[in-house]
Design an enzyme around this catalytic site. Structure first.
Site, PDB file in Angstrom:
ATOM      1  N   HIS A   1      25.620  -2.310 -21.686  1.00  0.00           N
ATOM      2  CA  HIS A   1      25.924  -3.463 -22.017  1.00  0.00           C
ATOM      3  C   HIS A   1      25.683  -4.533 -22.840  1.00  0.00           C
ATOM      4  O   HIS A   1      25.471  -5.237 -23.851  1.00  0.00           O
ATOM      5  CB  HIS A   1      27.358  -4.064 -21.440  1.00  0.00           C
ATOM      6  CG  HIS A   1      28.237  -2.772 -21.371  1.00  0.00           C
ATOM      7  ND1 HIS A   1      30.012  -2.992 -21.207  1.00  0.00           N
ATOM      8  CD2 HIS A   1      28.486  -1.718 -21.150  1.00  0.00           C
ATOM      9  CE1 HIS A   1      30.950  -1.958 -21.518  1.00  0.00           C
ATOM     10  NE2 HIS A   1      30.010  -0.828 -20.835  1.00  0.00           N
TER      11      HIS A   1
ATOM     12  N   ASP B   1      32.507  -9.975 -23.769  1.00  0.00           N
ATOM     13  CA  ASP B   1      32.836  -8.134 -23.337  1.00  0.00           C
ATOM     14  C   ASP B   1      33.861  -7.748 -22.899  1.00  0.00           C
ATOM     15  O   ASP B   1      34.124  -8.392 -22.780  1.00  0.00           O
ATOM     16  CB  ASP B   1      31.521  -7.150 -21.878  1.00  0.00           C
ATOM     17  CG  ASP B   1      31.489  -6.117 -22.017  1.00  0.00           C
ATOM     18  OD1 ASP B   1      29.703  -5.674 -22.396  1.00  0.00           O
ATOM     19  OD2 ASP B   1      32.217  -5.543 -21.622  1.00  0.00           O
TER      20      ASP B   1
HETATM   21  N1  UPG Z   1      18.942   5.739 -22.531  1.00  0.00           N
HETATM   22  C1  UPG Z   1      16.969   6.169 -22.292  1.00  0.00           C
HETATM   23  N2  UPG Z   1      16.444   6.707 -21.289  1.00  0.00           N
HETATM   24  C2  UPG Z   1      17.243   7.719 -20.176  1.00  0.00           C
HETATM   25  C3  UPG Z   1      18.634   7.205 -20.577  1.00  0.00           C
HETATM   26  C4  UPG Z   1      18.753   6.706 -21.607  1.00  0.00           C
HETATM   27  O1  UPG Z   1      16.524   5.376 -23.208  1.00  0.00           O
HETATM   28  O2  UPG Z   1      16.127   8.898 -19.892  1.00  0.00           O
HETATM   29  C5  UPG Z   1      19.179   4.691 -22.667  1.00  0.00           C
HETATM   30  C6  UPG Z   1      19.401   5.251 -24.076  1.00  0.00           C
HETATM   31  O3  UPG Z   1      18.456   5.852 -25.451  1.00  0.00           O
HETATM   32  C7  UPG Z   1      20.749   4.610 -24.610  1.00  0.00           C
HETATM   33  C8  UPG Z   1      21.347   3.911 -22.827  1.00  0.00           C
HETATM   34  O4  UPG Z   1      19.854   4.787 -22.159  1.00  0.00           O
HETATM   35  O5  UPG Z   1      20.308   3.010 -25.327  1.00  0.00           O
HETATM   36  C9  UPG Z   1      22.270   4.796 -22.303  1.00  0.00           C
HETATM   37  O6  UPG Z   1      23.857   4.039 -23.315  1.00  0.00           O
HETATM   38  P1  UPG Z   1      24.300   4.951 -23.452  1.00  0.00           P
HETATM   39  O7  UPG Z   1      25.004   6.209 -24.217  1.00  0.00           O
HETATM   40  O8  UPG Z   1      25.394   3.927 -23.900  1.00  0.00           O
HETATM   41  O9  UPG Z   1      24.968   5.172 -22.359  1.00  0.00           O
HETATM   42  P2  UPG Z   1      25.451   3.935 -20.659  1.00  0.00           P
HETATM   43  O10 UPG Z   1      24.278   3.538 -20.203  1.00  0.00           O
HETATM   44  O11 UPG Z   1      26.467   5.571 -19.244  1.00  0.00           O
HETATM   45  O12 UPG Z   1      26.968   3.795 -21.267  1.00  0.00           O
HETATM   46  C10 UPG Z   1      27.943   3.479 -20.959  1.00  0.00           C
HETATM   47  C11 UPG Z   1      29.236   4.070 -20.342  1.00  0.00           C
HETATM   48  C12 UPG Z   1      29.499   4.367 -22.084  1.00  0.00           C
HETATM   49  C13 UPG Z   1      29.766   3.907 -23.208  1.00  0.00           C
HETATM   50  C14 UPG Z   1      28.903   2.666 -23.261  1.00  0.00           C
HETATM   51  C15 UPG Z   1      28.592   1.334 -24.102  1.00  0.00           C
HETATM   52  O13 UPG Z   1      28.867   5.128 -19.587  1.00  0.00           O
HETATM   53  O14 UPG Z   1      29.948   5.659 -21.553  1.00  0.00           O
HETATM   54  O15 UPG Z   1      29.919   4.455 -24.266  1.00  0.00           O
HETATM   55  O16 UPG Z   1      28.369   2.014 -22.112  1.00  0.00           O
HETATM   56  O17 UPG Z   1      30.316   1.136 -23.789  1.00  0.00           O
END
Ligand code: UPG
Length: 471
Positions: free
Chosen positions: A16, A116
């Site tokens: 977020h 948000d």
């Molecule tokens: N990431 C890394 N390395 C890892 C794991 C994650 O760089 O090993 C980064 C990835 O590139 C991305 C972010 O972390 O930029 C993850 O974001 P996202 O894919 O949106 O997952 P969540 O962190 O789980 O996001 C939460 C919710 C999801 C929602 C999102 C936006 O779990 O369901 O869509 O927030 O609201």
């Protein structure tokens, strides 16, 4: 006169905070210096979140842009919460007096407050202070449409969604199977659900809804939001699809070990498995994944980690040995890499060796995958990810479907993973070919959208003008 400022109120979770900061920076750039940015920082609960947020802020403060960070006083977290959506919503709500004091005490004129989507309780503050407010949706337009539609759906569907007959009607989407609804919607007695209905109802009070999506990706559902079909009887909110908002930074000087491993693999030969900022690593499931990957015969890069809150230490080889079937690492030495820590996902997706992505379907991961034209196999786990999995396959066509057992903690059997990986990766798979073509098409659309004259570029222009006009 001092440059008017747009005040952002993000929540602290990485998916977020980063998204909203980046969208704010784009707005700043698009305003051509007519606006500045102020970020209200909620002190997050938990040490790991606090240090992560502090690191992001340090990076942004060093950027030299006109962004100020205003730290809100710490607030005691609410007790007895049943889930994360309730916790975040109530925790933010407890900051109302601090947000009011911060916004009214700023030296610069406040042009707008951007909240948000978990922070709609602060619409009361914006009203009291007569500051125009916008809601920022970090997820997709399909999710936004569902939330807007939820207050009416709540009245229409008397039973639990899981027990209803037929499909769920969300304007702009094909009929949605109830089994594809977001986790918080599946239990009406849970406060998480009540909060989703609450936020959906309040979205329409905002001056507009800013969504991290791309018109070309979600045209029909964006149209349904914009022309009021999701909110009959209530004026439709103005919609600004400004995505994909992603911070793609230049690759590190010294390539990451995962990237070096990818350098040695043929083009489009590797399937990436990565499950968001929380990770995902139960022992039973790890065994199934391992067997499925091994049997698929495809090269893989598997980011295997649990939630960071479980401890700062990432699992060692010895820990991995316990999670994985005996001898797996040795047998698959030439086939794949298991990475037991956070990996540079964007750099990995950017690599030519990556040909497919098994993802939990967080919206940021989806956008990153599309930005680099990588087709997906969604494995939804929590939040709105089951709906994302549905839209990826049924609306966008950029993914192959995988059978996930929601009743068993989103379990995927080895044979099903093997099938999905083959469908995604093999040249002669019709399903995979369609997903690859669509992903390539969406890559082009996403890149065009943010260029001058593109759909997101224009939406950001409209938003910036609207805010400046009201300042
Ligand atoms: N990431 C890394 N390395 C890892 C794991 C994650 O760089 O090993 C980064 C990835 O590139 C991305 C972010 O972390 O930029 C993850 O974001 P996202 O894919 O949106 O997952 P969540 O962190 O789980 O996001 C939460 C919710 C999801 C929602 C999102 C936006 O779990 O369901 O869509 O927030 O609201």
């Amino acid at each position: 006169m001092a440059t008017p400022t747009v005040v952002l109120l993000p929540v602290w979770a990485a998916g977020h905070l980063m998204s909203m900061l980046d969208a704010g920076k784009r707005l700043l750039a698009r305003s051509g210096g007519a606006l500045s940015l102020t970020v209200l920082v909620v002190q997050p609960p938990g040490e790991s979140h606090r240090s992560e947020v502090a690191a992001h802020i340090r990076r942004e403060e060093a950027s030299g842009l006109d962004i100020r960070f205003h730290h809100l006083p710490a607030v005691e977290p609410p007790a007895d919460c049943l889930g994360i959506e309730e916790f975040v919503s109530r925790f933010v709500q407890l900051h109302a007096a601090h947000v009011r004091a911060a916004v009214s005490g700023l030296a610069r004129p406040v042009a707008a407050l951007v909240l948000d989507f978990f922070c709609t309780t602060m619409l009361d503050v914006s009203r009291e202070l007569a500051v125009p407010a916008y809601v920022y949706v970090t997820a997709d337009a399909a999710f936004c449409a569902l939330l807007l539609r939820l207050p009416a759906l709540h009245e229409e569907v008397a039973v639990e969604f899981g027990e209803m007959e037929g499909m769920v009607d969300v304007p702009g989407l094909p009929p949605v199977p109830p089994s594809c609804l977001p986790v918080p919607v599946m239990d009406k007695k849970n406060p998480n659900y009540t909060w989703f209905v609450y936020h959906g109802r309040r979205f329409t009070e905002a001056k507009g809804v800013i969504i991290n999506t791309v018109t070309e990706l979600e045209r029909s559902v964006l149209a349904a939001i914009g022309d009021g079909r999701c909110t009959p009887g209530v004026p439709a909110p103005a919609v600004y699809p400004v995505g994909p908002v992603l911070s793609v930074t230049p690759p590190a000087e010294r390539p990451h070990e995962c990237v070096r491993w990818l350098d040695a693999q043929p083009p489009a030969s590797v399937v990436l498995l990565c499950f968001g900022s929380m990770g995902f690593s139960t022992a039973a499931q790890a065994h199934e994944i391992a067997h499925g990957l091994e049997r698929s015969g495809h090269r893989f890069l598997w980011v295997l980690r649990g939630p960071p809150a479980a401890g700062a230490r990432e699992p060692s080889d010895a820990d991995l040995g316990k999670l994985l079937p005996e001898g797996f690492l040795g047998r698959t030495k030439e086939q794949g890499l298991v990475w037991p820590a956070k990996a540079p996902q964007k750099e990995i997706l950017a690599h030519a060796a990556v040909g497919g992505f098994v993802t939990h379907g967080g919206w940021n991961s989806i956008l990153e995958s599309l930005w680099f034209g990588v087709p997906m196999a969604p494995w939804p786990l929590y939040a709105e990810q089951h709906l994302n999995a549905f839209t990826l396959v049924a609306c966008m066509g950029v993914a192959v479907a995988m059978e996930v057992d929601r009743e068993r903690n989103n379990f995927v059997a080895a044979a099903e993973l093997e099938r999905a990986v083959k469908a995604l990766m093999e040249r002669d798979s019709e399903e995979g070919r369609r997903a690859r073509e669509k992903a390539a098409e969406m890559k082009a659309a996403c890149r065009k959208a943010v260029e001058e004259g593109g759909s997101s570029y224009s939406a950001l222009g409209r938003l910036s003008e609207e805010i400046i006009k009201g300042a």
